[in-house]
Design an enzyme around this catalytic site. Sequence first.
Site, mmCIF file in Angstrom:
data_model
loop_
_atom_site.group_PDB
_atom_site.id
_atom_site.type_symbol
_atom_site.label_atom_id
_atom_site.label_comp_id
_atom_site.label_asym_id
_atom_site.label_seq_id
_atom_site.Cartn_x
_atom_site.Cartn_y
_atom_site.Cartn_z
ATOM 1 N N ALA A 14 0.807 -1.219 0.000
ATOM 2 C CA ALA A 14 0.000 0.000 0.000
ATOM 3 C C ALA A 14 0.838 1.266 0.000
ATOM 4 C CB ALA A 14 -0.928 -0.001 1.211
ATOM 5 N N ARG A 18 7.757 -3.686 -5.102
ATOM 6 C CA ARG A 18 9.084 -4.238 -5.342
ATOM 7 C C ARG A 18 8.955 -5.408 -6.309
ATOM 8 N NH1 ARG A 18 6.652 -4.928 -1.087
ATOM 9 N NH2 ARG A 18 7.511 -3.057 -0.179
ATOM 10 N N ASP A 239 -1.622 -10.132 -0.461
ATOM 11 C CA ASP A 239 -0.262 -10.171 0.077
ATOM 12 C C ASP A 239 -0.177 -10.907 1.408
ATOM 13 O OD1 ASP A 239 -1.514 -8.121 1.517
ATOM 14 O OD2 ASP A 239 -0.208 -6.542 0.761
ATOM 15 N N THR A 261 1.741 -1.818 6.706
ATOM 16 C CA THR A 261 0.803 -0.697 6.756
ATOM 17 C C THR A 261 -0.403 -1.082 7.590
ATOM 18 O OG1 THR A 261 1.528 0.082 4.593
ATOM 19 C CG2 THR A 261 -0.624 0.835 5.358
ATOM 20 N N ASN A 298 -7.975 -7.558 11.306
ATOM 21 C CA ASN A 298 -7.211 -6.437 10.759
ATOM 22 C C ASN A 298 -7.057 -5.378 11.835
ATOM 23 O OD1 ASN A 298 -6.957 -6.441 7.486
ATOM 24 N ND2 ASN A 298 -8.702 -7.654 8.179
#
Length: 479
Positions: A14, A18, A239, A261, A298
């Site tokens: 976020a 890469r 991810d 993040t 989360n």
Amino acid sequence: MSVAGTVAAVDLGASSGRVMLGRVGPNELSVHPVARFANNPVRTIDGLHWDILDLHRNVLAGLRAAVREAPTLRSVAVDSWAVDYALLSGTRMIANPYHYRDERTADGVRATHALVPPEQLYARNGLQLLPFNTLYQLAADRLAGALEPADSMLLIPDLITYWLTGRQVAERTNASTTGLLDQATGDWDADLITRLGLPRTLFAELVDPGSTVGPLLAGVADEIGAPARLEVVAVGSHDTASAVVAVPMTSPDCAYISSGTWSLVGVELDQPVLSEASRLANFTNEGGVDGRVRFLRNVMGLWLLSESLRTWERAGTPSDLPALLAAAAQVPGPVPVFDVDDPRFLAPGDMPARIAELCAERGLPVPRTPVEVVRWIVESLAAAYARALQQAGELSGQAIRTVHVVGGGSQNALLCQLTADRTGLPVLAGPVEATAIGNVLIQARSQGLVSGSLENLRSLVARTFTPVRYDARVVERTT
């Protein structure tokens, strides 16, 4: 299987992206970056968007570098953050994808719950109620008329994969974050989609991690200097799904924190937990690789730190996070704890001011300096982790005796130590690049470079990457 091979992982976070090269064999595992690039959202008159074309340009440049370094590259795969998507008409993207931190979704939440109450939704999809979940974003788009010209919807990694291969698919782990998969079948919930007034045609064919999506388009292969036969593979394209593959859990009594993040705090299960207690605790059941369930919560993560640093920089006082963390570790206790998941922290903005406001409202000491802001944040994150881990164990019935922290937060020694202190459990930190490693491992298995279950793959990670251990201390605290 005695020959190692190399694959390329496109890992889009976020805040940055890469491209990593991974070399894998039965007793070999290594990863290193060939390209890193920023992922900066763009605010326009209609809201906050991802600059997806810039991301795609950087992906192609990174893959070009990967091919130069590893001409015998075996495959490529893409993972990214969840929930966000692009709408397409034919082959054309209609508009830049909205950012999940955009404020437009409140009406979508209300409209969705008017059609299907939250408890019914949870029984079907098992998802934590977050205002930016894909089904709420789609509801907001439906109300705005944005779905009318669209004939397909692709989540971010599926969109990049489509641009690489020309094939539209929906990888199952990421699709599980939309709120539109049936927990019982693992397929699109056609009845729920109809009840929410969404076009069934939006949703692409589901594929599992490890599936071959297809070879590169000829134009893409030419642009990056790769053979057209180079395969693009589906991995755990959410991810966190890839990160959990690379958590070096060597026993079933482990929990994980994928700390970036966002912080994803939970355990891996064989079956979802769809109880009312789980819904009220706001736990989610997301798809994992090999049909596993990521039962987690989360938690607002390192976003609180990064947005505070951006605030200070905008004010002309740039700060060095390692120095702030070192100073924060020396702040004497007890340290106050605030609710890191307060909705006011979701949008970009002046994070230190919002933290001060919340602390004042709750009668807590207000942080006055950057060092105090950092210590308050890290202490509060550790407390949130400890609560979530306790609940994960209670709700799932799974014993937790070790906590693994992977991702960027595994490098934050203060956060790891405070997590050990608050849980009373040993914390094993690393690997940092767990998402890329998990991406690489699923590709490697699909290419025949390694074999076996997730446990076998994790055993390879455990043999290759030595974690940093943090043991609990007895400390004085306010909560």
